[in-house]
Design a protein around this motif. Structure first.
Motif, PDB file in Angstrom:
ATOM      1  N   UNK A   1       0.878  -1.073   0.091  1.00  0.00           N
ATOM      2  CA  UNK A   1      -0.200   0.050  -0.113  1.00  0.00           C
ATOM      3  C   UNK A   1       0.842   1.251  -0.002  1.00  0.00           C
ATOM      4  N   UNK A   2       0.557   2.170  -0.906  1.00  0.00           N
ATOM      5  CA  UNK A   2       1.422   3.450  -0.948  1.00  0.00           C
ATOM      6  C   UNK A   2       0.453   4.769  -0.619  1.00  0.00           C
ATOM      7  N   UNK A   3      -0.655   4.567   0.224  1.00  0.00           N
ATOM      8  CA  UNK A   3      -1.457   5.773   0.514  1.00  0.00           C
ATOM      9  C   UNK A   3      -1.770   5.612   1.997  1.00  0.00           C
ATOM     10  N   UNK A   4      -1.642   6.631   2.764  1.00  0.00           N
ATOM     11  CA  UNK A   4      -2.031   7.087   4.008  1.00  0.00           C
ATOM     12  C   UNK A   4      -3.561   7.256   4.248  1.00  0.00           C
ATOM     13  N   UNK A   5      -4.259   7.415   3.190  1.00  0.00           N
ATOM     14  CA  UNK A   5      -5.842   7.997   3.220  1.00  0.00           C
ATOM     15  C   UNK A   5      -6.602   6.510   2.839  1.00  0.00           C
ATOM     16  N   UNK A   6      -7.740   6.709   3.630  1.00  0.00           N
ATOM     17  CA  UNK A   6      -8.604   5.539   3.098  1.00  0.00           C
ATOM     18  C   UNK A   6      -9.263   5.522   1.941  1.00  0.00           C
ATOM     19  N   UNK A   7      -9.447   4.437   1.019  1.00  0.00           N
ATOM     20  CA  UNK A   7     -10.114   4.676  -0.170  1.00  0.00           C
ATOM     21  C   UNK A   7     -11.530   4.949  -0.066  1.00  0.00           C
TER      22      UNK A   7
ATOM     23  N   UNK B   1      -3.274  18.735   6.388  1.00  0.00           N
ATOM     24  CA  UNK B   1      -2.509  18.878   7.662  1.00  0.00           C
ATOM     25  C   UNK B   1      -3.355  19.161   9.115  1.00  0.00           C
ATOM     26  N   UNK B   2      -4.881  19.579   8.686  1.00  0.00           N
ATOM     27  CA  UNK B   2      -5.709  19.670   9.790  1.00  0.00           C
ATOM     28  C   UNK B   2      -5.947  18.253  10.498  1.00  0.00           C
ATOM     29  N   UNK B   3      -6.392  18.392  11.805  1.00  0.00           N
ATOM     30  CA  UNK B   3      -6.593  17.165  12.435  1.00  0.00           C
ATOM     31  C   UNK B   3      -8.146  17.242  12.705  1.00  0.00           C
ATOM     32  N   UNK B   4      -8.917  16.702  11.782  1.00  0.00           N
ATOM     33  CA  UNK B   4     -10.357  17.028  11.597  1.00  0.00           C
ATOM     34  C   UNK B   4     -11.159  16.093  12.683  1.00  0.00           C
TER      35      UNK B   4
ATOM     36  N   UNK C   1     -10.289  14.955   5.213  1.00  0.00           N
ATOM     37  CA  UNK C   1      -9.553  15.273   4.127  1.00  0.00           C
ATOM     38  C   UNK C   1      -9.854  14.761   2.953  1.00  0.00           C
ATOM     39  N   UNK C   2     -10.649  13.532   2.884  1.00  0.00           N
ATOM     40  CA  UNK C   2     -10.998  12.949   1.649  1.00  0.00           C
ATOM     41  C   UNK C   2     -12.217  13.777   0.855  1.00  0.00           C
ATOM     42  N   UNK C   3     -12.795  14.815   1.987  1.00  0.00           N
ATOM     43  CA  UNK C   3     -13.922  15.685   1.176  1.00  0.00           C
ATOM     44  C   UNK C   3     -13.405  16.662   0.159  1.00  0.00           C
TER      45      UNK C   3
END
Length: 275
Positions: A7-13, A76-79, A94-96
């Motif tokens: 896996x190369x992404x830190x964000x969820x799909x 960078x925000x801690x949502x 972030x994904x929004x």
């Protein structure tokens, strides 16, 4: 023998393609390298899925420096912490963010129809608003609706740093109330972009078409109309948002006042023209 991908992404799909890529990657890790034929077939399928988004990024015009800074600020925000402490009034993530590909697509649409007046329903931190504003003429105007004051403040700060920010007017509050107020004031728009509460999509759509907010010949773009693949999966696999999008898609497809095309861009983008 091909290797098993990592896996190369830190964000969820959050898109059908991203979820498919993750599932194929998990299958490859479970199967291992035996039997070789099954592994190789799975690996080729993973390559097709995993390589598409990066290739789109490479072949699409780069985002402006202002948009890149805005995307970095949003990431960078801690949502989660913001919501738990009451800094934001709703869960945000972030994904929004519309992001590079969708932002450039929206910008291209504004250029193509030579729009002068744009309405955005659901601004978040302002990436899509700023992308569209970059394509507007100097005297163009974009009204952006956002319900969360913290997200709106981030957007406003970014707009102030861009020469195109003067074209954007933020309307803070519930979008349906803002739409009614704009309609009462006789406002109308060449282009409308919806990326807000999925369970209110039908209400937004009906309000736009029951007023002159979206006049004949006007265009409407609606985000997340594939919502992680849920609208075309069995109903029992849908969340409340997934069911809301499925109902919205059916409503639009059956409405004689419009013609539309659903594009598999990111999480689904439907383009609608009012006849």
């Amino acid at each position: 023998m091909t290797a098993t991908p990592q896996s190369q992404s830190d964000t969820r799909p959050v898109t059908p393609l991203g979820i498919l890529t993750e599932q194929l990657e998990m299958l490859l890790q479970q199967v291992g390298t035996e039997p070789p034929e099954l592994h190789d077939r799975l690996y080729r399928a993973w390559q097709l899925a995993a390589g598409l988004d990066p290739y789109l990024q490479t072949c699409t015009s780069p985002e402006s420096a202002d948009l890149a800074v805005l995307a970095q600020r949003t990431a960078a925000e801690a949502w989660n912490q913001h919501f738990s402490t009451g800094t934001t009034i709703r869960p945000l993530e972030q994904e929004m963010l519309s992001g590079h590909i969708e932002g450039q697509a929206l910008k291209m649409f504004i250029h193509m129809i030579q729009a002068r007046r744009v309405l955005e329903i659901g601004m978040f931190t302002g990436y899509s608003a700023l992308a569209m504003a970059e394509a507007l003429p100097a005297d163009g105007k974009l009204i952006a609706c956002e319900v969360d004051p913290y997200a709106a403040a981030i957007a406003q700060a970014s707009f102030q740093s861009s020469p195109h920010g003067v074209k954007i007017q933020i309307e803070l509050g519930a979008a349906l109330e803002t739409l009614c107020r704009l309609a009462d004031a006789g406002e109308s728009f060449n282009f409308v972009f919806i990326d807000a509460d999925k369970r209110e999509y039908i209400a937004y759509f009906q309000t736009l078409l029951s007023t002159n907010l979206l006049p004949s010949g006007g265009f409407l773009a609606v985000d997340n109309t594939l919502l992680q693949g849920q609208p075309y999966l069995p109903p029992e696999q849908r969340s409340r948002n997934g069911e809301a999008i499925a109902q919205f898609n059916r409503l639009v497809a059956e409405d004689p006042r419009v013609e539309q095309v659903l594009l598999p861009l990111r999480d689904g983008l439907t383009l609608i023209r009012r006849i």
